[in-house]
Motif scaffolding. Structure first.
Motif, PDB file in Angstrom:
ATOM      1  N   ASP A  37       0.872  -1.175   0.000  1.00 34.68           N
ATOM      2  CA  ASP A  37       0.000   0.000   0.000  1.00 34.68           C
ATOM      3  C   ASP A  37       0.908   1.222   0.000  1.00 34.68           C
ATOM      4  N   PRO A  38       1.186   1.787  -1.181  1.00 31.37           N
ATOM      5  CA  PRO A  38       2.165   2.879  -1.263  1.00 31.37           C
ATOM      6  C   PRO A  38       1.603   4.236  -0.873  1.00 31.37           C
ATOM      7  N   HIS A  39       0.321   4.274  -0.474  1.00 30.56           N
ATOM      8  CA  HIS A  39      -0.344   5.545  -0.154  1.00 30.56           C
ATOM      9  C   HIS A  39      -0.295   6.453  -1.383  1.00 30.56           C
ATOM     10  N   GLU A  40       0.239   7.667  -1.232  1.00 29.82           N
ATOM     11  CA  GLU A  40       0.218   8.585  -2.373  1.00 29.82           C
ATOM     12  C   GLU A  40       1.365   8.340  -3.346  1.00 29.82           C
ATOM     13  N   ARG A  41       2.306   7.500  -2.981  1.00 25.26           N
ATOM     14  CA  ARG A  41       3.480   7.262  -3.821  1.00 25.26           C
ATOM     15  C   ARG A  41       3.130   6.332  -4.995  1.00 25.26           C
ATOM     16  N   LEU A  42       3.948   6.369  -6.022  1.00 18.66           N
ATOM     17  CA  LEU A  42       3.732   5.574  -7.217  1.00 18.66           C
ATOM     18  C   LEU A  42       4.201   4.136  -7.018  1.00 18.66           C
ATOM     19  N   LEU A  43       3.356   3.214  -7.413  1.00 22.10           N
ATOM     20  CA  LEU A  43       3.684   1.800  -7.493  1.00 22.10           C
ATOM     21  C   LEU A  43       3.260   1.333  -8.881  1.00 22.10           C
ATOM     22  N   VAL A  75      12.893  -1.101  -9.440  1.00 20.17           N
ATOM     23  CA  VAL A  75      13.358   0.285  -9.508  1.00 20.17           C
ATOM     24  C   VAL A  75      12.827   1.012  -8.285  1.00 20.17           C
ATOM     25  N   GLY A  76      13.724   1.423  -7.403  1.00 18.80           N
ATOM     26  CA  GLY A  76      13.317   2.143  -6.206  1.00 18.80           C
ATOM     27  C   GLY A  76      13.642   3.618  -6.319  1.00 18.80           C
ATOM     28  N   TYR A  77      12.787   4.452  -5.755  1.00 21.97           N
ATOM     29  CA  TYR A  77      13.009   5.900  -5.792  1.00 21.97           C
ATOM     30  C   TYR A  77      12.749   6.479  -4.408  1.00 21.97           C
ATOM     31  N   THR A  78      13.475   7.536  -4.095  1.00 22.45           N
ATOM     32  CA  THR A  78      13.281   8.224  -2.818  1.00 22.45           C
ATOM     33  C   THR A  78      12.227   9.316  -2.992  1.00 22.45           C
ATOM     34  N   ASP A  79      11.875   9.944  -1.885  1.00 20.08           N
ATOM     35  CA  ASP A  79      10.853  10.995  -1.930  1.00 20.08           C
ATOM     36  C   ASP A  79      11.331  12.262  -2.626  1.00 20.08           C
ATOM     37  N   ILE A  80      12.621  12.377  -2.905  1.00 18.71           N
ATOM     38  CA  ILE A  80      13.112  13.565  -3.609  1.00 18.71           C
ATOM     39  C   ILE A  80      13.530  13.243  -5.042  1.00 18.71           C
ATOM     40  N   GLU A  81      13.259  12.025  -5.482  1.00 23.73           N
ATOM     41  CA  GLU A  81      13.576  11.629  -6.854  1.00 23.73           C
ATOM     42  C   GLU A  81      12.308  11.532  -7.690  1.00 23.73           C
ATOM     43  N   ASN A  82      12.449  11.696  -8.997  1.00 30.32           N
ATOM     44  CA  ASN A  82      11.333  11.619  -9.925  1.00 30.32           C
ATOM     45  C   ASN A  82      11.286  10.208 -10.540  1.00 30.32           C
ATOM     46  N   PRO A  83      10.319   9.394 -10.123  1.00 26.81           N
ATOM     47  CA  PRO A  83      10.277   8.028 -10.654  1.00 26.81           C
ATOM     48  C   PRO A  83       9.985   7.967 -12.142  1.00 26.81           C
ATOM     49  N   TRP A  84       9.331   9.011 -12.679  1.00 29.61           N
ATOM     50  CA  TRP A  84       8.942   8.976 -14.087  1.00 29.61           C
ATOM     51  C   TRP A  84      10.157   9.036 -15.012  1.00 29.61           C
TER      52      TRP A  84
END
Length: 364
Positions: A37-43, A75-84
């Motif tokens: 459950d990533p909440h507002e984050r992208l999965l 592929v993991g991303y932090t809260d300050i990185e752009n996963p797109w």
């Protein structure tokens, strides 16, 4: 490559779809085995006709994803990185053609749609929902085992609830006892907000439990389910606290008759429409047709409400391996609310009821 991914990839080849990007937690779990459950984050999981897929998730969940059995890139991303940006580069390294992208149109929000449109400007978007619904509709043996276990826990939760009923105890107090006991059993999550409704409140199909206290002569409605290994159960029972009047009893017996008749008719080859109408006609013939305002049932699996919908207009033919609820109800304001619900698995010759808590009118 697991069979679920292979089936989706074969569909993509048939439809000439080079790239699918699946973002709902339920479908990501179905395809990858990773439950989050990533909440507002992208999965999301990116799938291609031939190239190796990859999973994208918050960096804090990478180890969990790898431990889930997913054998491909994470592929993991932090809260300050752009996963797109990460997604774009990995897609472009795998394929040259992004003319079509399959997505879950009912799930993908506008912001994420715009990201995909900007990064793949030549793409048109097609729906992956219907194919994923079709795949998830037929349960395999492992899924069925999890659903059976979830149903067993739901039966136990109803037992706890009925034994917790006391005059003057509130709906929320009874609800708390149910969920506390489930936590003690190791159940971390209910499949939806547990419902305990007493008296007049039970006549609201989706009522909200509160401070109303149980009184003698009440019908008490329980609607609940648990999540076990990612799969949901859903059961409803209505019980009597003390003596009830003739009208309440008539309503209960009508609902029970409708539910039993619908279950008895379940087998491969019959339509969802026919099952609904069997129950609906019994309730209508008893004079309560206007008080049965919802569908007869819904598919059950990773989501508590999934495909198919058991309605009086659905011509879908039932197949072996489907799992759905059958839950007729009658809700007469100021008189009574009764619903009886079971989880049903379609076998090769008929059906198997997964939930087993008794349905004959129980007096507590």
């Amino acid at each position: 490559m697991n069979q679920r991914l292979t089936k989706l990839m074969n569909w993509m080849k048939t439809e000439d779809i080079p790239f699918s990007f699946i973002t709902s937690s339920e479908n990501v779990f179905y395809l990858t085995g990773f439950r989050s459950d990533p909440h507002e984050r992208l999965l999301g999981v990116a799938i291609f006709q031939e190239a190796e897929p990859f999973l994208v998730c918050p960096k804090m969940e990478v180890t969990d994803a790898q431990n889930s059995g997913w054998a491909y890139e994470v592929v993991g991303y932090t809260d300050i990185e752009n996963p797109w940006e990460m997604i774009q580069s990995r897609v472009n390294s795998r394929i040259n053609n992004t003319q079509q992208i399959a997505v879950e149109k009912q799930h993908l929000n506008v912001e994420r749609y715009e990201e995909l449109s900007t990064r793949f400007p030549s793409a048109t978007f097609v729906s992956a929902e219907a194919k994923l619904e079709q795949l998830r509709m037929i349960k395999d043996e492992k899924e069925l085992a999890s659903l059976k276990k979830a149903a067993e826990y739901a039966d136990y939760a109803i037992k706890v609830g009925t034994e917790a009923i006391q005059e003057g105890k509130s709906e929320l107090e009874i609800l708390a006892e149910i969920e506390f006991e489930m936590k003690k059993k190791g159940i971390a999550e209910m499949s939806f907000s547990t419902m305990v409704l007493t008296g007049a409140n039970a006549a609201s199909p989706h009522g909200i439990p509160g401070a109303t206290k149980v009184q003698k002569g009440d019908l008490v409605l329980f609607d609940l389910g648990v999540v076990y290994e990612g799969y949901c159960s859903d059961i409803t029972r209505t019980v009597a606290f003390g003596e009830i009047n003739d009208k309440q009893r008539e309503i209960y017996e009508t609902v029970l008759k409708a539910e039993q008749a619908a279950i008895a008719a379940v087998k491969p080859g019959i339509t969802a429409k026919e099952i609904d109408l069997i129950a609906r006609s019994i309730i209508a013939d008893a004079g309560y047709g206007e008080y049965f305002p919802h569908r007869l049932g819904h598919g059950l699996g990773i989501s508590v409400h999934e495909f198919p919908s058991i309605t009086e207009t659905n011509e879908l033919v039932l197949q072996e391996g489907m799992v759905f609820t059958i839950e007729p109800g009658i809700y007469v304001p100021g008189v009574a609310g009764v619903r009886i619900e079971d989880d049903v698995y379609v076998t090769s010759t008929g059906s198997q009821i997964l939930t087993s808590f008794p349905k004959e009118l129980l007096f507590v």
